[in-house]
Scaffold this active site. Structure first.
Site, short mmCIF file in Angstrom:
data_model
loop_
_atom_site.label_atom_id
_atom_site.label_comp_id
_atom_site.label_asym_id
_atom_site.label_seq_id
_atom_site.Cartn_x
_atom_site.Cartn_y
_atom_site.Cartn_z
N LEU A 82 0.86 -1.19 0.00
CA LEU A 82 0.00 0.00 0.00
C LEU A 82 0.88 1.23 0.00
O LEU A 82 1.81 1.32 0.81
CB LEU A 82 -0.86 0.04 1.27
N HIS A 83 0.64 2.16 -0.88
CA HIS A 83 1.43 3.40 -0.84
C HIS A 83 0.70 4.60 -1.41
O HIS A 83 1.21 5.71 -1.35
CB HIS A 83 2.73 3.20 -1.61
N ARG A 84 -0.52 4.42 -1.96
CA ARG A 84 -1.21 5.56 -2.58
C ARG A 84 -1.54 6.61 -1.52
O ARG A 84 -2.01 6.25 -0.44
CB ARG A 84 -2.55 5.12 -3.18
N ARG A 135 7.07 5.65 2.42
CA ARG A 135 6.07 6.63 2.89
C ARG A 135 5.03 5.97 3.79
O ARG A 135 4.55 6.57 4.74
CB ARG A 135 5.40 7.35 1.70
N ASP A 157 -2.74 -1.51 -3.50
CA ASP A 157 -3.26 -0.37 -4.26
C ASP A 157 -2.32 -0.06 -5.43
O ASP A 157 -2.40 1.00 -6.03
CB ASP A 157 -3.49 0.86 -3.36
#
Ligand code: UD1
Length: 353
Positions: A202-204, A237, A276
């Site tokens: 997940l990084h969006r 992130r 994502d």
């Protein structure tokens, strides 16, 4: 004939690899420019090593920043490189800031632009990638599409027929070629992945930058981790957000971002992938592994219609969806996802000297 390839962020590297190899086989001259958008070894150098891509000829070392700052730095630093190199084609990949920024520079200098992975649309302009896709496709002179629906989208947007060429999915070339290497890493077994496991990425910004949403997602993953291994190689992130918010990750096995072959080993045997990422939606379809995409929309609807992908905008439904998922017995693969897309890209360019 001379090609100048631009890459900058992790998802670009598996796309460059097969195109570079095929263009070498055709005897085309090639230069690789890395913008430096991604700079950690785990996000960049490891991919060049795993995928056998020659080291970049130029690195613009732009690093991180706001979208405006990162884009502006790339534009400023790329212009003299493009002027000095004088390629016949700029070849850009995917939908990252490096793709759009360098396309703008080339358009202004009258250098022809080929866009690999043209024509994908989520219809969601709150996604930074959607802006990058729209701008890049409008400026590009050769629109190389991964699927026939992407070609149809470009036609509907008024792009001239002679600029659109369906070539298939270059990332799947890399996937097929890499499977034996992935297996040889033994990574999945090392981290306790047993076939019932869930692989997560997940990084969006839409998932990780909103505290409430990130909390709901992490709670859902911790819930799933009570009954099966959940392995989560987390983007820098994402790690930073989870740590700064002090979220309880329970038995989720959070690890640093992993190299391409290790990731592929983890994904190929998974019960389900929760993600994502754009690339993983495609890779799971090619592997026949079920995928739950934690987003409202996707620019890759073909992975739903012809693949294993399912949108899961509401994270509270994840645990039930994971429990209900069964692996498909028959693997379907979209047209042109056949391991030969890189050759078709190189041939399309070679035909346009
Ligand atoms: C970028 C792409 C996204 C792609 C993703 C894959 C854009 C708009 N987004 O998002 O489409 O799916 O790459 O990873 O181009 N960072 C590091 N080390 C690095 C790179 C980044 O620690 O090597 C951290 C920095 O804190 C940085 C943050 O990650 O600010 C975001 O990096 P950035 O390149 O801006 O976007 P991604 O989220 O990686």
């Amino acid at each position: 004939m001379k090609l100048l390839h631009v890459v900058g962020a992790r998802p670009n590297f598996p796309k460059l690899s097969p195109v570079h190899r095929a263009a070498t086989a055709l005897g085309l001259q090639q230069v690789v420019v890395h913008t430096g958008q991604h700079y950690d070894d785990a996000m960049s150098a490891n991919f060049f090593r795993d995928l056998g891509i020659p080291a970049p000829d130029v690195n613009l070392e732009v690093g991180s920043g706001s979208h405006a700052v990162q884009t502006a730095r790339i534009i400023e630093r790329f212009e003299p490189v493009l002027i000095a190199q004088k390629p016949d084609w700029l070849v850009v990949y995917g939908d990252v800031n490096s793709t759009m920024a360098t396309a703008i520079v080339a358009a202004k200098l009258g250098v022809r632009i080929a866009h690999v992975e043209a024509g994908l649309r989520s219809g969601d302009r709150t996604m930074p990638e959607e802006i990058n896709r729209l701008v890049t496709d409008r400026l590009a002179n050769l629109l190389l599409t991964p699927s026939t629906d992407a070609s149809a989208t470009l036609r509907a947007e008024g792009e001239p027929e002679e600029e659109i060429e369906f070539v298939g999915n270059v990332m799947i070339d890399t996937l097929f070629r890499s499977l034996p290497h992935a297996e040889a890493t033994g990574y999945a077994a090392r981290v306790g992945a047993d076939g019932t496991h869930v692989a997560v990425t997940l990084h969006r910004p839409s998932n990780v930058d909103e505290p409430e949403r990130l909390t709901a997602i992490v709670n859902a993953l911790a819930d799933i981790a009570r009954s099966r291994p959940v392995i989560f190689p987390a983007h820098p992130r994402t790690q930073a957000r989870i740590h700064s918010m002090g979220l309880d990750t329970g038995s989720i096995r959070m690890v640093d971002p992993i190299a391409y072959h290790e990731m592929l080993d983890l994904v190929r045997g998974a019960h389900v992938v929760i993600t994502d990422s754009g690339g993983l939606q495609e890779e799971t379809t090619a592997l026949g592994v079920p995928c739950l995409t934690v987003r409202e929309n996707t620019e890759r609807p073909i992975t739903i219609v012809e693949g294993t992908n399912q949108l899961m905008p509401d994270p509270t439904r994840l645990a039930a969806a994971v429990a209900a998922t069964v692996r498909p017995t028959v693997r379907r693969s979209p047209e042109g996802w056949d391991g030969k897309a890189g050759e078709r890209v190189a041939a399309a360019l070679a035909r346009r000297p």
